[in-house]
Design an enzyme around this catalytic site. Structure first.
Site, PDB file in Angstrom:
ATOM      1  N   CYS A   1       5.694   9.722   0.345  1.00  0.00           N
ATOM      2  CA  CYS A   1       4.578   8.967   0.779  1.00  0.00           C
ATOM      3  C   CYS A   1       3.255   9.989  -0.151  1.00  0.00           C
ATOM      4  CB  CYS A   1       4.285   9.046   2.234  1.00  0.00           C
ATOM      5  SG  CYS A   1       5.383   8.083   3.087  1.00  0.00           S
TER       6      CYS A   1
ATOM      7  N   GLY B   1       4.247   0.789   5.067  1.00  0.00           N
ATOM      8  CA  GLY B   1       3.627   0.114   3.708  1.00  0.00           C
ATOM      9  C   GLY B   1       3.716  -1.205   3.792  1.00  0.00           C
TER      10      GLY B   1
ATOM     11  N   GLY C   1       0.812  -1.367  -0.030  1.00  0.00           N
ATOM     12  CA  GLY C   1      -0.049   0.044   0.037  1.00  0.00           C
ATOM     13  C   GLY C   1       0.990   1.128  -0.212  1.00  0.00           C
ATOM     14  N   GLY C   2       0.385   2.444  -0.290  1.00  0.00           N
ATOM     15  CA  GLY C   2       0.823   3.786  -0.118  1.00  0.00           C
ATOM     16  C   GLY C   2       1.836   3.948  -1.339  1.00  0.00           C
TER      17      GLY C   2
END
Length: 233
Positions: free
Chosen positions: A197, A168, A75-76
């Site tokens: 980010c 993440g 993610g991220g």
């Protein structure tokens, strides 16, 4: 890992390793594991690399200057890994954490809590920012114990803050990989060539910037201890 407590994650100290083979290894571990596979916690340091999450946008890396960019399935968005940073990869079956297991939100909370406790060991107060995973410190006084009462400027939720830890993760069938990075004593200039980010202008700091001169191995050991305690059944 204590021989008297087989449920505790097995700690593996990888040292300084390139990112891509490590990423491949944790994916392979997760794909191959069974309900009986012991959990593991990998601690390492990486050669310089930018990693993009599944939401990563190319425009957030505007001057890589020879640092490789690796697309990942975490993610991220974009972050940087490099020497002087502790990276922890918990390879955990979330079903084991409590009678009903735990959900993603609780897992993220526990990882962030491990970072907060590690910083507290060193006299630094870490903070969470709503809807912005990771841990932040007050730039004017990183040792103050007071809680954040809200952003100094609602238009800029990071005003007065520096990010010291990025997170993440990826979860597949309740099994986790990827993880969290804590900046100890780095060359921070690569962060100036990205929007960390995905946030333009977000300042990134390390312990050395804050005046805390800590041994990388000691910080890794502290983070490993806190993660183990928080991620054991």
């Amino acid at each position: 890992m204590s021989p008297l407590d087989p449920a505790e994650p097995l700690l593996r100290l990888l040292g300084r390793v390139p990112y891509e083979p490590t990423y491949a290894a944790m994916r392979a571990f997760t794909d191959a594991r069974t309900p009986d596979t012991p959990d593991e916690l990998w601690l390492c340091e990486h050669d310089p690399v930018y990693t993009q999450g599944i939401a990563g946008k190319p425009e957030h890396v505007f001057a890589p200057e020879g640092v490789p960019i690796v697309q990942t399935n975490r993610g991220g968005q974009v972050t940087y890994h490099g020497p002087g940073q502790v990276v922890a990869y918990p390879l955990i079956d979330l079903k084991r954490l409590g009678p009903q297991g735990i959900y993603v939100k609780e897992y993220v909370y526990r990882i962030e809590e491990a970072v907060i406790r590690t910083l507290a060991d060193l006299g630094v107060t870490g903070h969470r920012v709503l809807s912005a995973p990771g841990i932040y410190v007050r730039l004017d006084d990183p040792f103050a114990h007071g809680a954040l009462r809200g952003p100094a400027d609602p238009r800029d939720p990071f005003r007065g803050l520096g990010k010291i830890s990025a997170l993440g993760i990826k979860i597949a069938n309740h099994r986790t990989y990827h993880g969290v990075a804590l900046n100890v004593a780095m060359d921070l200039s690569p962060y100036q060539r990205i929007n960390p980010c995905g946030y333009a202008g977000l300042q990134t700091v390390d312990l050395a910037t804050l005046g805390v001169h800590a041994d990388l191995g000691d910080v890794a050991a502290r983070l490993g201890t806190h993660l183990t305690r928080l991620l054991s059944p």
